[in-house]
Design an enzyme around this catalytic site. Structure first.
Site, short mmCIF file in Angstrom:
data_model
loop_
_atom_site.label_atom_id
_atom_site.label_comp_id
_atom_site.label_asym_id
_atom_site.label_seq_id
_atom_site.Cartn_x
_atom_site.Cartn_y
_atom_site.Cartn_z
NE ARG A 109 -105.05 15.53 92.15
CZ ARG A 109 -105.78 14.64 92.80
NH1 ARG A 109 -105.46 14.30 94.04
NH2 ARG A 109 -106.84 14.09 92.22
CE1 TYR A 155 -106.82 1.93 92.68
CE2 TYR A 155 -106.20 0.22 94.25
CZ TYR A 155 -105.89 1.37 93.53
OH TYR A 155 -104.65 1.95 93.68
CE LYS A 166 -104.34 1.10 90.25
NZ LYS A 166 -103.49 2.02 89.49
CG ASP A 179 -111.30 11.46 81.47
OD1 ASP A 179 -110.67 10.42 81.71
OD2 ASP A 179 -112.40 11.73 81.99
CB ALA A 224 -111.14 -5.97 88.63
N GLY A 283 -101.43 11.69 85.18
CA GLY A 283 -101.69 12.06 86.57
C GLY A 283 -100.43 12.64 87.20
P1 NDP Z 1 -104.07 10.83 93.74
O1 NDP Z 1 -105.52 10.69 93.95
O2 NDP Z 1 -103.26 11.65 94.66
O3 NDP Z 1 -103.76 11.30 92.24
C1 NDP Z 1 -104.40 10.67 91.17
C2 NDP Z 1 -103.95 11.30 89.90
O4 NDP Z 1 -104.59 10.65 88.80
C3 NDP Z 1 -104.29 12.77 89.82
O5 NDP Z 1 -103.18 13.45 89.27
C4 NDP Z 1 -105.48 12.83 88.86
O6 NDP Z 1 -105.50 13.99 88.06
C5 NDP Z 1 -105.19 11.63 87.96
N1 NDP Z 1 -106.40 11.10 87.35
C6 NDP Z 1 -107.37 10.38 87.95
N2 NDP Z 1 -108.32 10.04 87.07
C7 NDP Z 1 -107.95 10.58 85.88
C8 NDP Z 1 -108.53 10.59 84.59
N3 NDP Z 1 -109.69 9.98 84.33
N4 NDP Z 1 -107.87 11.24 83.61
C9 NDP Z 1 -106.68 11.85 83.85
N5 NDP Z 1 -106.09 11.89 85.05
C10 NDP Z 1 -106.72 11.25 86.07
O7 NDP Z 1 -103.52 9.32 93.74
P2 NDP Z 1 -102.08 8.70 94.05
O8 NDP Z 1 -101.03 9.65 93.68
O9 NDP Z 1 -102.13 8.13 95.40
O10 NDP Z 1 -102.10 7.47 93.03
C11 NDP Z 1 -101.37 7.43 91.81
C12 NDP Z 1 -101.42 6.02 91.28
O11 NDP Z 1 -100.87 5.13 92.24
C13 NDP Z 1 -102.84 5.53 91.01
O12 NDP Z 1 -102.86 4.72 89.86
C14 NDP Z 1 -103.14 4.68 92.23
O13 NDP Z 1 -104.11 3.69 91.96
C15 NDP Z 1 -101.79 4.08 92.51
N6 NDP Z 1 -101.62 3.60 93.88
C16 NDP Z 1 -101.68 4.47 94.94
C17 NDP Z 1 -101.52 3.97 96.23
C18 NDP Z 1 -101.58 4.84 97.43
O14 NDP Z 1 -101.52 4.30 98.56
N7 NDP Z 1 -101.68 6.16 97.31
C19 NDP Z 1 -101.31 2.54 96.47
C20 NDP Z 1 -101.24 1.75 95.28
C21 NDP Z 1 -101.39 2.27 94.03
P3 NDP Z 1 -106.29 15.34 88.51
O15 NDP Z 1 -105.67 15.82 89.76
O16 NDP Z 1 -106.07 16.26 87.38
O17 NDP Z 1 -107.71 14.92 88.70
#
Ligand code: NDP
Length: 256
Positions: free
Chosen positions: A24, A164, A168, A72, A166, A21
């Site tokens: 972004r 979510y 994490k 994925d 569960a 991921g």
């Molecule tokens: P975003 O939604 O901004 O980004 C999520 C990223 O995960 C994207 O790059 C997306 O890729 C990728 N992604 C999601 N599902 C898949 C998949 N099945 N296969 C490959 N790539 C995937 O989220 P954040 O940047 O906010 O979050 C990043 C991490 O931090 C996550 O694990 C989130 O749970 C955790 N987090 C975030 C918090 C927050 O407040 N923002 C708080 C606590 C934890 P693509 O763009 O290509 O779809």
């Protein structure tokens, strides 16, 4: 022409990293901090080709190698392909950041089995697939840093997020066990648990939800993706070589 680059202190110079991921949100901020600190990075992304290309262009300014792989994280074969690609291109894998994640928030009554499974599959299983895929390379090197992105929801729970939280909380259990299993091979495994960070993921919350969350942050401000990236870069560096099996909250005091 005077070119002024914002250089880091080269905390990760010569290191190579796989970041899921990574194009972004928090993953992109981690990628940027890693490049700023001198690391080569392989960025894994699922769907967003435009963000992927743009991120690579932006990161070129730091002068390290930035590569992309699309797939994925729910598919074990994607993790295997990414690990193989990083090892071939960089000759080693020093760091894995399991960052990719999704939410599908609903109250229990409305949450279907597939809502639950989908989130566990992406967040928890996906992190396991990458942990498993990079481990053989790190074991061979007798060195490695694995940082799994958990969440305050996995530590404290959150209404509307049983799937979510569960996933994490599962990541924390996986981190602790992997730290015990891989420690003697020179590999540290830690989790970072962000609080409320401004990204696309939290942009979907209503103003009321954002206000309620902000009110319980001790530092009185919402977190930035770079706040998380700095903590991840520290755990990935040699400076954190005696830290393993920890869950580092990056939440502005939200979990106190
Ligand atoms: P975003 O939604 O901004 O980004 C999520 C990223 O995960 C994207 O790059 C997306 O890729 C990728 N992604 C999601 N599902 C898949 C998949 N099945 N296969 C490959 N790539 C995937 O989220 P954040 O940047 O906010 O979050 C990043 C991490 O931090 C996550 O694990 C989130 O749970 C955790 N987090 C975030 C918090 C927050 O407040 N923002 C708080 C606590 C934890 P693509 O763009 O290509 O779809």
């Amino acid at each position: 022409m005077l070119i002024c680059l914002e250089r880091g202190d080269n905390m990760l110079k010569g290191k190579s990293a796989v970041i899921t991921g990574g194009v972004r949100g928090i993953g992109k901020a981690v990628a940027e901090e890693f490049c700023r600190q001198g690391a080569d990075v392989l960025l894994c992304y699922r769907s967003n080709d435009d963000s992927a290309r743009k991120t690579v262009e932006e990161l070129k300014q730091y002068g390290t190698r930035v590569e992309l792989i699309k797939g994925d994280v729910s598919e074990p074969s994607h993790a295997e392909a990414a690990a193989k690609m990083a090892a071939e291109i960089f000759g080693k894998i020093d760091i894995l950041v399991n960052n990719a994640g999704i939410t599908k928030d609903k109250l229990i009554m409305r949450m279907s089995a597939s809502d639950f499974d989908e989130v566990i599959q992406a967040n928890l299983n996906g992190s396991f697939y990458f942990l498993k895929a990079v481990s053989p390379y790190m074991i061979k090197q007798r060195n490695g840093r694995i940082i799994n992105i958990s969440s305050i929801s996995g530590v404290r729970g959150n209404a509307g997020q049983v799937n979510y939280s569960a996933s994490k909380a599962g990541i924390i259990g996986m981190t602790l066990s992997a730290a015990k299993e891989l420690g003697r091979r020179g590999i540290t495994v830690n989790a970072v648990a962000p609080g409320f960070i401004e990204t696309d993921m939290t942009d979907v919350l209503t103003d009321d939800q954002k206000k309620a969350m902000s009110e319980v942050i001790s530092l009185g401000r919402v977190g930035k993706a770079s706040d998380v990236a700095h903590a991840v870069a520290f755990l990935a560096s040699d400076k954190a070589s005696y830290i393993t099996g920890q869950v580092l909250g990056v939440d502005g005091g939200m979990a106190i």
